[in-house]
Each structure stands twice: as C-alpha cells, then as structure tokens.
Write a protein that holds these residues in place. Structure first.
Motif, short mmCIF file in Angstrom:
data_model
loop_
_atom_site.label_atom_id
_atom_site.label_comp_id
_atom_site.label_asym_id
_atom_site.label_seq_id
_atom_site.Cartn_x
_atom_site.Cartn_y
_atom_site.Cartn_z
N LEU A 23 -22.50 80.43 -42.02
CA LEU A 23 -23.18 80.41 -40.72
C LEU A 23 -23.08 81.78 -40.05
O LEU A 23 -24.07 82.27 -39.48
N ASN A 24 -21.92 82.40 -40.12
CA ASN A 24 -21.72 83.69 -39.47
C ASN A 24 -22.54 84.80 -40.11
O ASN A 24 -22.79 85.83 -39.48
N GLU A 25 -22.96 84.59 -41.34
CA GLU A 25 -23.84 85.55 -42.00
C GLU A 25 -25.29 85.32 -41.60
O GLU A 25 -26.05 86.27 -41.32
N VAL A 26 -25.70 84.06 -41.51
CA VAL A 26 -27.10 83.72 -41.25
C VAL A 26 -27.45 83.83 -39.77
O VAL A 26 -28.54 84.31 -39.41
N LEU A 27 -26.56 83.40 -38.90
CA LEU A 27 -26.90 83.25 -37.48
C LEU A 27 -27.34 84.54 -36.79
O LEU A 27 -28.35 84.53 -36.08
N VAL A 80 -15.55 63.00 -38.95
CA VAL A 80 -16.87 62.46 -39.28
C VAL A 80 -17.42 63.23 -40.48
O VAL A 80 -17.46 64.47 -40.48
N GLU A 81 -17.87 62.51 -41.49
CA GLU A 81 -18.43 63.14 -42.69
C GLU A 81 -19.94 63.27 -42.57
O GLU A 81 -20.62 62.33 -42.17
N PHE A 82 -20.45 64.43 -42.95
CA PHE A 82 -21.88 64.69 -42.90
C PHE A 82 -22.48 64.51 -44.29
O PHE A 82 -21.81 64.73 -45.29
N ASN A 83 -23.75 64.12 -44.33
CA ASN A 83 -24.35 63.77 -45.62
C ASN A 83 -25.57 64.58 -46.02
O ASN A 83 -26.01 64.51 -47.16
N GLY A 84 -26.13 65.34 -45.10
CA GLY A 84 -27.37 66.05 -45.41
C GLY A 84 -27.21 67.06 -46.53
O GLY A 84 -27.85 66.96 -47.58
N ALA A 85 -26.34 68.03 -46.33
CA ALA A 85 -26.11 69.03 -47.36
C ALA A 85 -25.51 68.41 -48.62
O ALA A 85 -25.91 68.73 -49.74
N THR A 86 -24.59 67.48 -48.44
CA THR A 86 -23.92 66.84 -49.58
C THR A 86 -24.91 66.10 -50.46
O THR A 86 -24.86 66.21 -51.70
N GLU A 92 -20.45 72.30 -48.19
CA GLU A 92 -20.11 71.97 -46.81
C GLU A 92 -20.46 73.13 -45.88
O GLU A 92 -20.88 72.92 -44.73
N ALA A 93 -20.33 74.36 -46.36
CA ALA A 93 -20.64 75.54 -45.54
C ALA A 93 -22.10 75.62 -45.17
O ALA A 93 -22.48 76.39 -44.26
N ASP A 94 -22.95 74.84 -45.85
CA ASP A 94 -24.38 74.84 -45.53
C ASP A 94 -24.71 73.88 -44.38
O ASP A 94 -25.80 73.98 -43.80
N GLU A 95 -23.81 72.98 -44.05
CA GLU A 95 -24.07 72.03 -42.96
C GLU A 95 -24.34 72.74 -41.63
O GLU A 95 -25.36 72.47 -40.99
N PRO A 96 -23.46 73.66 -41.18
CA PRO A 96 -23.74 74.32 -39.91
C PRO A 96 -24.95 75.24 -39.96
O PRO A 96 -25.60 75.49 -38.93
N VAL A 97 -25.28 75.75 -41.14
CA VAL A 97 -26.50 76.56 -41.29
C VAL A 97 -27.72 75.69 -41.01
O VAL A 97 -28.65 76.09 -40.29
N ALA A 100 -27.86 75.01 -37.23
CA ALA A 100 -28.30 76.17 -36.44
C ALA A 100 -29.78 76.47 -36.63
O ALA A 100 -30.50 76.77 -35.67
N LEU A 101 -30.26 76.40 -37.87
CA LEU A 101 -31.67 76.65 -38.13
C LEU A 101 -32.56 75.61 -37.45
O LEU A 101 -33.56 75.96 -36.80
N ALA A 102 -32.20 74.35 -37.57
CA ALA A 102 -33.02 73.29 -36.98
C ALA A 102 -33.01 73.38 -35.46
O ALA A 102 -34.05 73.20 -34.81
N ALA A 103 -31.85 73.66 -34.87
CA ALA A 103 -31.77 73.79 -33.42
C ALA A 103 -32.64 74.93 -32.92
O ALA A 103 -33.28 74.83 -31.86
N THR A 104 -32.69 76.01 -33.67
CA THR A 104 -33.45 77.19 -33.25
C THR A 104 -34.96 76.99 -33.38
O THR A 104 -35.73 77.46 -32.54
N LEU A 105 -35.38 76.25 -34.40
CA LEU A 105 -36.81 76.14 -34.71
C LEU A 105 -37.45 74.82 -34.28
O LEU A 105 -38.65 74.64 -34.47
N HIS A 106 -36.69 73.92 -33.67
CA HIS A 106 -37.20 72.55 -33.50
C HIS A 106 -38.41 72.45 -32.58
O HIS A 106 -39.19 71.51 -32.69
N ASP A 107 -38.58 73.39 -31.68
CA ASP A 107 -39.66 73.28 -30.69
C ASP A 107 -40.81 74.26 -30.88
O ASP A 107 -41.69 74.36 -30.02
#
Length: 266
Positions: A23-27, A80-86, A92-97, A100-107
């Motif tokens: 995330l810190n690389e992509v954000l 809480v376990e996340f399932n999208g990336a999995t 797991e490091a792709d979950e916050p990516v 962040a991407l979806a939050a930025t582009l959603h609108d």
C-alpha cells in the motif's frame, strides 16, 4: 467523544494491523497521479454545480479513503478475515491496495452523470487501472486486483450486494462522510433538501475499537435531523455489507439548544 480519531489520516509510518508495504508503494503514486487529480476535480461539477448535491470531489474522496483504511485497520485488529484478495489468490498485502484504489475511484462516474454514476465509474476506473497497475503488478495480478476494485466500486451503491469484505468497507466508508462540511456548498447556496439539512446536523464522526466489537462508529449530532444520515444512509449501507456484525453505531445528540445529551444506539 473520541475526537482523536475523527480527523484520522492514514500514516504510512504508523503501526498497522496489516502488511502495509505494498500500500505504501502504491498510494503516493495514486494520490499524485494527474489523471486522478483531474477526475476528482471534474466529478464535482455534475454533483454540486449542476445538481446541488453534497460534495463528491477531492475532499470527499480523501475522507472516504482515510476512513476506509481506518475501518479496515480496526477490523483487521479485531480479527476479521477478508476474502476479496484471498479468493483471487492474491496476498494479504493486496487487501489495503484494493481498499485504497476503490475508495479513490468509486465516484469518478459523476463526470458522466450524477444519476447512475456508479455504473459509469466501472469503465472509467477499469481504463485507468489498466494503465496504472502495470507499474506494480504482473498481468495476472493486475487483472485480479482490477476485478476486486471494480467489485468494490460497484457495491458502494446500496442496490448492489457486496461479496467481499473489502467491498463492504468501501460501502460503509462512503456513508461515513456525513459531517456538515460535506454539505457546505449547497447549504450556502440555499439548498435545504434532506441530505443537506441532515448533514448540517452532524458535527463529528469517529471510528475506534469498541467494547466487544471490532469497530464502534460514534456520531455527534446537534439536532435530530442527523438521524436521517445515520438511520437512512449509514445503516442501509451497513446492512448486508459483510461487516455489519463487526460494526456498532452510536449517535450522540448534544441538543445544544436545550443543553441536553442523548446517546442513541442504532
């Protein structure tokens, strides 16, 4: 009121309950991308200038992204376990990516029209992601990251049902931008619709770990109009978000005109 979390901003150097190096690389590249900056400016024209709605521009996106990452962090800390990336075979490091991407582009679909904007956001975000992700991922991972981001964007719309907790985080975080600052422009220009008036009633929103639940959302409002934001908008987005059992909502009505404080759990 736990105001220390109300103005939370994601800190790359902070302690997180998730692996944050990717995330810190992509954000930074995402936030500073000139195309993203242009979209966030342009997408407010239809929403605010032409339709008189609450803010859907850069400030809204900044708030949603920070609250999405705060919500995600609290949920991870709460086990809480996340399932999208999995489910996609990603790390797991792709979950916050994804978050962040979806939050930025959603609108960004607002550049086409406010009405049904979520469906216009999909092709626009897909086009951008095709060109952005190749800096960080090989093609198979690009496709899977893009798929999860687009799913999360789609499901911030109440009519769609999230199939991942990453998408649920975006859905709820979008509704958490409800304070009075969001309705400043339409209110100053005379707008008195329920979205504007109810937003004006919300003084502050904070996210923190709760007693017996991973996340407590505490909302301070100054009059009962704020209940619309909480009960009609936030609760409807929390429902069927896949994180509803991990989030508790408490509204505090200070009733400043009467000097009374009322605490309501919704």
């Amino acid at each position: 009121m736990a105001s220390d979390t109300a103005d939370y901003k994601y800190d790359p150097a902070g302690e997180h309950a998730f692996p944050d190096e990717r995330l810190n690389e992509v954000l930074p590249a995402l936030i500073d991308h000139p195309e993203v900056e242009a979209y966030l400016d342009a997408q407010n024209v239809n929403a605010v200038t032409r339709k008189g709605y609450n803010d859907h521009g850069s400030k809204h996106i900044e708030i949603v992204r920070n609250r999405a990452l705060r919500l995600y962090d609290l949920l991870k800390a709460g086990g809480v376990e996340f399932n999208g990336a999995t489910d996609q075979g990603l790390d797991e490091a792709d979950e916050p990516v994804i978050v962040a991407l979806a939050a930025t582009l959603h609108d960004i679909g607002h550049v086409v029209h406010r009405d049904d904007h979520v469906y216009y956001s999909i092709p626009l975000a897909a086009d951008f992601l095709d060109r952005f992700l190749d800096r960080f991922y090989e093609i198979p991972e690009q496709v899977r990251i893009k798929a999860e981001v687009l799913h999360a964007i789609l499901c911030h719309h109440t009519a769609e049902t999230p199939l991942t907790r990453e998408a649920g985080v975006i859905r709820v975080a979008d509704a958490l931008d409800m304070e009075r600052g969001r309705s400043r422009i339409p209110y100053e220009e005379g707008g008195r619709g329920i979205n504007t008036l109810s937003s004006q009633a919300i003084r502050e929103v904070s996210l923190q770990s709760g007693n017996g639940t991973p996340v407590m959302v505490e909302i301070e409002m100054v009059n009962a109009a704020g209940v619309y934001q909480v009960d009609n908008l936030l609760k409807s987005k929390l429902r069927e978000s896949m994180i509803e059992d991990a989030v508790r909502i408490v509204a505090v009505n200070t009733k400043s005109d009467a000097g009374l404080v009322e605490r309501i759990e919704l």
